[in-house]
Design a protein around this motif. Structure first.
Motif, PDB file in Angstrom:
ATOM      1  N   ARG A 146     -10.600   5.216   3.495  1.00 40.74           N
ATOM      2  CA  ARG A 146      -9.602   5.536   2.472  1.00 40.74           C
ATOM      3  C   ARG A 146      -9.901   4.693   1.247  1.00 40.74           C
ATOM      4  O   ARG A 146     -10.362   3.558   1.352  1.00 40.74           O
ATOM      5  N   VAL A 178       0.847  -1.186   0.000  1.00 42.16           N
ATOM      6  CA  VAL A 178       0.000   0.000   0.000  1.00 42.16           C
ATOM      7  C   VAL A 178       0.884   1.238   0.000  1.00 42.16           C
ATOM      8  O   VAL A 178       1.698   1.424   0.907  1.00 42.16           O
ATOM      9  N   ARG A 234       1.363  -0.625  10.667  1.00 43.21           N
ATOM     10  CA  ARG A 234       0.902   0.706  10.280  1.00 43.21           C
ATOM     11  C   ARG A 234      -0.620   0.695  10.310  1.00 43.21           C
ATOM     12  O   ARG A 234      -1.244  -0.336  10.053  1.00 43.21           O
ATOM     13  N   LEU A 286      -4.147   2.756   8.889  1.00 42.62           N
ATOM     14  CA  LEU A 286      -4.688   3.718   7.923  1.00 42.62           C
ATOM     15  C   LEU A 286      -5.979   4.303   8.466  1.00 42.62           C
ATOM     16  O   LEU A 286      -6.749   3.603   9.128  1.00 42.62           O
ATOM     17  N   SER A 330       0.813   4.905   0.570  1.00 43.10           N
ATOM     18  CA  SER A 330      -0.046   5.908   1.194  1.00 43.10           C
ATOM     19  C   SER A 330       0.808   6.898   1.962  1.00 43.10           C
ATOM     20  O   SER A 330       1.849   6.540   2.503  1.00 43.10           O
ATOM     21  N   SER A 331       0.353   8.110   2.028  1.00 44.38           N
ATOM     22  CA  SER A 331       1.077   9.122   2.800  1.00 44.38           C
ATOM     23  C   SER A 331       0.389   9.406   4.128  1.00 44.38           C
ATOM     24  O   SER A 331       0.784  10.305   4.852  1.00 44.38           O
ATOM     25  N   CYS A 332      -0.639   8.631   4.473  1.00 43.14           N
ATOM     26  CA  CYS A 332      -1.396   8.947   5.682  1.00 43.14           C
ATOM     27  C   CYS A 332      -1.348   7.866   6.749  1.00 43.14           C
ATOM     28  O   CYS A 332      -2.016   7.979   7.762  1.00 43.14           O
ATOM     29  N   SER A 333      -0.581   6.795   6.572  1.00 44.97           N
ATOM     30  CA  SER A 333      -0.539   5.742   7.585  1.00 44.97           C
ATOM     31  C   SER A 333       0.254   6.213   8.801  1.00 44.97           C
ATOM     32  O   SER A 333       1.104   7.094   8.704  1.00 44.97           O
ATOM     33  N   ARG A 334      -0.052   5.600   9.924  1.00 45.16           N
ATOM     34  CA  ARG A 334       0.617   5.963  11.178  1.00 45.16           C
ATOM     35  C   ARG A 334       1.229   4.715  11.804  1.00 45.16           C
ATOM     36  O   ARG A 334       0.641   3.643  11.779  1.00 45.16           O
ATOM     37  N   PHE A 346      -8.375   3.076  -2.461  1.00 44.83           N
ATOM     38  CA  PHE A 346      -7.131   2.698  -3.110  1.00 44.83           C
ATOM     39  C   PHE A 346      -7.406   2.201  -4.518  1.00 44.83           C
ATOM     40  O   PHE A 346      -8.471   1.681  -4.811  1.00 44.83           O
ATOM     41  N   GLU A 401      -2.995   5.067  -2.885  1.00 43.07           N
ATOM     42  CA  GLU A 401      -4.083   5.759  -2.214  1.00 43.07           C
ATOM     43  C   GLU A 401      -4.679   6.797  -3.159  1.00 43.07           C
ATOM     44  O   GLU A 401      -3.950   7.540  -3.817  1.00 43.07           O
TER      45      GLU A 401
END
Length: 122
Positions: free
Chosen positions: A48, A22, A42, A44, A24-28, A50, A109
Motif C-alpha cells: 500500500r 493512517v 489493524r 494493512l 485507509s479504507s482497507c485495514s482489517r 501513503f 492511502e
C-alpha cells in the motif's frame, strides 16, 4: 491501534514520540488473532502507498478527529478533515516538526492502480 488515546499513551512513554494516523479504507481488525485484543490492532494489505497530509502537534484534538463510533472506514475518512493551516491546530512546518519531542503524522492511502492498467503497461 484504532484507539488514538492508546496510541498517544504508548508513544509518550518514550523520550521522542511519533504517532502515525493512517487514513485507509482497507485495514482489517485483527483483534481475534491478537494476544492483546484490547489494543484494537489493524492490519494493512501489503504494497500500500501513503501520502503525508501533514505533521501536527501530538494533541488530543488531532488524534480524535475523524474517529467514528461505528468504526466504519468510510465514515472515518469522511469525518476527518485536515485542520486549516491558519488554525491553532494547523500543520507544523518541517523545521518546527523536527524540534518537537512529540508529533502526529497524518497519512492518506493512495489509490492503487488497477490490475488491468498495470497489465496494459507491461
Amino acid at each position: 491501534t484504532a484507539d488514538p488515546m492508546l496510541a498517544k499513551e504508548a508513544a509518550l512513554e518514550k523520550s521522542v514520540s511519533l504517532v502515525f494516523k493512517v487514513r485507509s479504507s482497507c485495514s482489517r481488525d485483527v483483534a481475534a488473532y491478537s494476544p492483546s485484543p484490547d489494543l484494537r490492532e489493524r492490519l494493512l494489505p501489503p504494497r500500500r502507498c501513503f501520502r503525508v497530509v501533514g505533521i501536527f502537534a501530538l494533541e488530543d484534538m488531532i488524534l480524535q478527529r475523524g474517529t467514528s463510533s461505528s468504526g466504519h472506514a468510510a465514515e472515518l475518512l469522511e469525518a476527518f478533515e485536515v485542520p486549516n493551516v491558519g488554525s491553532s491546530f494547523g500543520a507544523l512546518a518541517w523545521e518546527e516538526a523536527c524540534t518537537r519531542k512529540a508529533a502526529c503524522v497524518v497519512l492518506d492511502e493512495e489509490e492503487q492502480p488497477q490490475a488491468t492498467a498495470l497489465a496494459a503497461k507491461i
